[in-house]
Design an enzyme around this catalytic site. Structure first.
Site, PDB file in Angstrom:
ATOM      1  N   GLY A 137      -0.801  -2.476   5.713  1.00  0.00           N
ATOM      2  CA  GLY A 137      -1.703  -1.892   5.119  1.00  0.00           C
ATOM      3  C   GLY A 137      -2.857  -3.087   4.487  1.00  0.00           C
TER       4      GLY A 137
ATOM      5  CD  GLN B  32      -5.379  -4.854  -1.898  1.00  0.00           C
ATOM      6  OE1 GLN B  32      -4.787  -5.548  -2.478  1.00  0.00           O
ATOM      7  NE2 GLN B  32      -6.394  -5.034  -1.808  1.00  0.00           N
ATOM      8  CB  SER B  33      -0.047  -5.937   3.531  1.00  0.00           C
ATOM      9  OG  SER B  33       1.200  -6.248   3.773  1.00  0.00           O
ATOM     10  CG  ASN B  34       2.431  -6.689  -2.091  1.00  0.00           C
ATOM     11  OD1 ASN B  34       1.559  -7.088  -2.892  1.00  0.00           O
ATOM     12  ND2 ASN B  34       2.767  -5.449  -2.318  1.00  0.00           N
TER      13      ASN B  34
ATOM     14  CB  ALA C 214      -0.649  -9.103   4.924  1.00  0.00           C
TER      15      ALA C 214
END
Ligand SMILES: *Cc1c(COP(=O)(O)O)cnc(C)c1O
Length: 337
Positions: free
Chosen positions: A74, A76-78, A80
Site C-alpha cells: 500500500g 503507506q507500506s512499512n 516498502a
C-alpha cells in the site's frame, strides 16, 4: 532442526530488540502483566518487523546477483519503507510499486509518513491505481531493468515467503532466551497479522525453541478466512525448510477477526483509543494500521477476561509508527476534542 546459521543472512537489524514490561499500562487497565517485544526498534530506516525478514530475503537476492530490488505494498507500506532503507544500505536500486489501497490518510497519505521516507531512501516510487496497474508497472520495471543489463529481485508483499519467515524463526529463538532470562512464562503472544509471514515464522520458531505459548494474530488486512490458508501453508513450508515436523500446528496459533473495522488502514475508535492509551501511559508509539488495532484487540481480550491477573501477555510490537504522520487528520484532537 537444520541450523539457521547455515542459511545465508545479512545483518541489518539492531538485535536483540528489547523485551520490556509495560507496568503503567497494566496498572491502568488492572489486567495481566504486559510485556512488549520491541520490534519497532529494529533500527534500520526507523525499524519494524520487515527488517528481520529482509535479512534473509536480501541475502538470497544478493546471492542471485540482484542489482535492483522491487516490492509492492500500500502507499503507506512499512514493508516498502524498510525495503527501501535496506536497499540503500546494500547499494541496491529499489523500485516500489504502491497501489492505492487502504487510502485513509487524506491528502497526507501520498506525501507524508512512509512514502516520504521511501523517497528519502532514494527508491523509485510508483503510486498506481490498483492491482491491475501494479501488474503493468511491474512489467515495465522488469523490461527496463533487463534492458539496462541489471538483475531484478522481486520481494513479495510483506516479505511473506518461507525465506522471509526465517527472520521470525530467529526472532522466536531470541525471544525464548529473553523470556527465560527475565524469568517468566508467557501466557500468550499477541500481534498484528496481515500477510502472515511474521506470525508463521514465530509459530515455527517458538516450537523449535520448545516454548509452548499460543500466538494470537489480530487480523488487520483481510479476515482470517482469507489469510488462514496462506498462513498454514507458510508454516508448513517454513518448517520444511528447517527440517522440522510438519504436523501438529493446531492450537499453537489463533487468528482473531473483529478488530479490522471497515477495512485495511481504516481508522477505528478502538484503534485510536488504544494508540492514545499506550502513548499516554508508556510514552510508546503504536501505529494506526497494524499495532493500534492489535492493541485494541489485546485490550478487548483482557476486558473479556481471556487473561487473568496472574498471566503474562506479550504484545509483539511490529513497528509502523512512521505511518502516524500520514494519519494526522484522523488522530489529531482525538478523545477529548
Ligand atoms: C507488515 C506489518 C505487520 C504484519 O506483518 P505480516 O508478516 O505481514 O503479517 C504488522 N505490523 C506492522 C507495523 C507491519 O508493517
Amino acid at each position: 532442526m537444520r541450523s539457521l546459521d547455515s542459511i545465508p543472512r545479512l545483518r541489518l537489524a539492531h538485535l536483540p530488540t528489547p523485551l520490556e514490561r509495560l507496568d503503567r499500562l497494566a496498572h491502568r487497565i488492572a489486567g495481566p502483566a504486559i510485556w512488549a517485544k520491541r520490534d519497532d526498534a529494529t533500527g534500520l530506516g526507523l525499524g519494524g518487523n520487515k527488517v528481520r525478514k529482509l535479512e534473509f530475503l536480501l541475502a538470497e537476492a544478493l546471492a542471485q546477483g540482484a542489482t535492483t530490488v522491487v516490492t509492492v505494498g500500500g502507499v503507506q507500506s512499512n514493508h516498502a519503507r524498510q525495503t527501501a532503507a535496506a536497499a540503500a544500505r546494500l547499494g541496491l536500486h529499489c523500485e516500489l510499486v504502491l497501489p492505492r489501497v487502504g487510502m485513509h490518510g487524506g491528502e497526507l497519505h501520498e506525501r507524508n509518513g512512509n512514502v516520504l521516507l521511501d523517497q528519502l531512501f532514494g527508491a523509485r516510487v510508483h503510486i498506481v491505481a490498483d492491482a491491475v496497474a501494479a501488474g503493468s508497472a511491474m512489467g515495465e520495471i522488469r523490461a527496463r531493468v533487463a534492458r539496462e543489463g541489471g538483475t531484478l529481485a522481486f520481494v513479495p508483499a510483506g516479505g511473506s515467503t518461507p525465506t522471509g519467515s526465517l527472520g521470525y524463526v530467529a526472532a522466536a529463538l531470541e525471544f525464548a532466551d529473553q523470556a527465560r532470562a527475565a524469568g517468566f512464562k508467557p501466557t500468550a503472544i499477541v500481534l498484528a497479522a496481515s500477510t502472515g509471514g511474521t506470525l508463521a515464522g514465530l509459530v515455527v520458531g517458538l516450537r523449535a525453541a520448545g516454548l509452548e505459548v499460543p500466538v494470537l494474530g489480530i487480523m488487520v488486512y483481510e479476515p482470517a478466512a482469507q489469510v488462514g490458508p496462506v498462513i498454514a501453508r507458510l508454516i508448513d513450508q517454513t518448517a520444511e525448510r528447517l527440517g522440522l515436523d510438519r504436523e501438529g500446528w493446531e492450537g499453537r496459533y489463533e487468528l482473531l477477526d473483529g478488530y479490522l473495522g471497515p477495512g485495511y488502514g481504516a481508522p477505528t475508535p478502538g484503534m485510536i483509543a488504544a494508540l492514545r492509551l499506550v502513548a499516554e501511559s508508556e510514552g510508546l508509539l503504536l501505529d494506526p494500521v497494524y499495532t493500534g488495532k492489535a492493541m485494541a484487540g489485546l485490550l478487548d481480550l483482557i476486558e473479556r477476561r481471556r487473561f487473568g491477573s496472574g498471566d503474562s501477555v506479550v504484545f509483539w510490537h511490529t513497528g509502523g509508527a512512521p505511518g502516524l504522520f500520514a494519519y494526522a487528520d484522523a488522530l489529531a484532537g482525538g478523545a477529548d476534542s
